[in-house]
Design an enzyme around this catalytic site. Sequence first.
Site, PDB file in Angstrom:
ATOM      1  N   ASP A  13      -7.183   2.646   1.714  1.00  0.00           N
ATOM      2  CA  ASP A  13      -6.837   2.933   0.340  1.00  0.00           C
ATOM      3  C   ASP A  13      -7.361   1.773  -0.526  1.00  0.00           C
ATOM      4  OD1 ASP A  13      -5.566   4.259  -1.812  1.00  0.00           O
ATOM      5  OD2 ASP A  13      -3.829   2.947  -1.624  1.00  0.00           O
ATOM      6  N   ASP A  15      -6.253   0.860  -4.465  1.00  0.00           N
ATOM      7  CA  ASP A  15      -5.291   0.178  -5.330  1.00  0.00           C
ATOM      8  C   ASP A  15      -4.061  -0.224  -4.523  1.00  0.00           C
ATOM      9  OD1 ASP A  15      -4.210  -0.885  -7.629  1.00  0.00           O
ATOM     10  OD2 ASP A  15      -4.730   0.845  -8.855  1.00  0.00           O
ATOM     11  N   ASP A 209      -1.036   1.273   1.365  1.00  0.00           N
ATOM     12  CA  ASP A 209       0.181   0.618   0.876  1.00  0.00           C
ATOM     13  C   ASP A 209       1.291   1.609   0.564  1.00  0.00           C
ATOM     14  OD1 ASP A 209      -1.181   1.644  -1.443  1.00  0.00           O
ATOM     15  OD2 ASP A 209       0.071   0.342  -2.689  1.00  0.00           O
TER      16      ASP A 209
END
Length: 258
Positions: A13, A15, A209
Amino acid sequence: METLRNKQGFICDMDGVIYHGNKILPGVKEFVSWLYQEEKNFLFLTNSSEKSPKELQQKLARLGLEVDETHFYTSALATAKFIADQCPGGSAFVIGGAGLIMALHDANITMNDVDPDYVIVGEGPAYHYGAIVKAIRLVEKGAKLIGTNSDLTGPSEQGILPACRSLMAPIEMATGQQAYYIGKPNPLMMRSGLRILGVHSEDAVMIGDRMDTDIVAGIETGLDTALVLSGVTRREDILRFPYRPRLVLNGVGDIPEK
């Protein structure tokens, strides 16, 4: 950790993993250098549909990170592929950013605000009351409703921002129609990522995250999973979910051997 380091494919991922807003996260440069040095196949896979791979490449370059454009895959690209497979040469009314519109254009999907096959919603500055009303009218006339991803919120340096599912909510509620969401954790996007990498699921790892998109997507697609605490998820949040990542890391900087 050794099992993770031996994987051939790395799906990451962006961001909260690579950057936060306009700041690169600690250890990311070392991690990317390690990926290149170890000749790993890697892909930055983002649920954001607003920017094109070229724009994401340029953003990382501004942050001091040189990564080839081929290492980026977005929910906009996944959405365009899905529409092109389902309805070749179809048309859509789009509420979203330039990255989504460009991806659809490249897939031969035309823009149509009269009688489109689809209403497609992603993140971007085109979202406003008039566009919502237009989308509702078109869905009522028979257009099928597509969301680029199912994220409720996204991070920014100032705090959370509404993401695709939040933006979709008034259209779903007004029409009674449930959108079909393309991005993570939909296996469609994950399998596309694996095909781009050219590796099997057992030889790949998902690093993210978010428990509700990244980690569940990795688990459901058969990938190894690593949660980083550099984004939205705190260690205590993990206990709220019925599934677990195999590894929990402070950030991707923990991966290269020191």
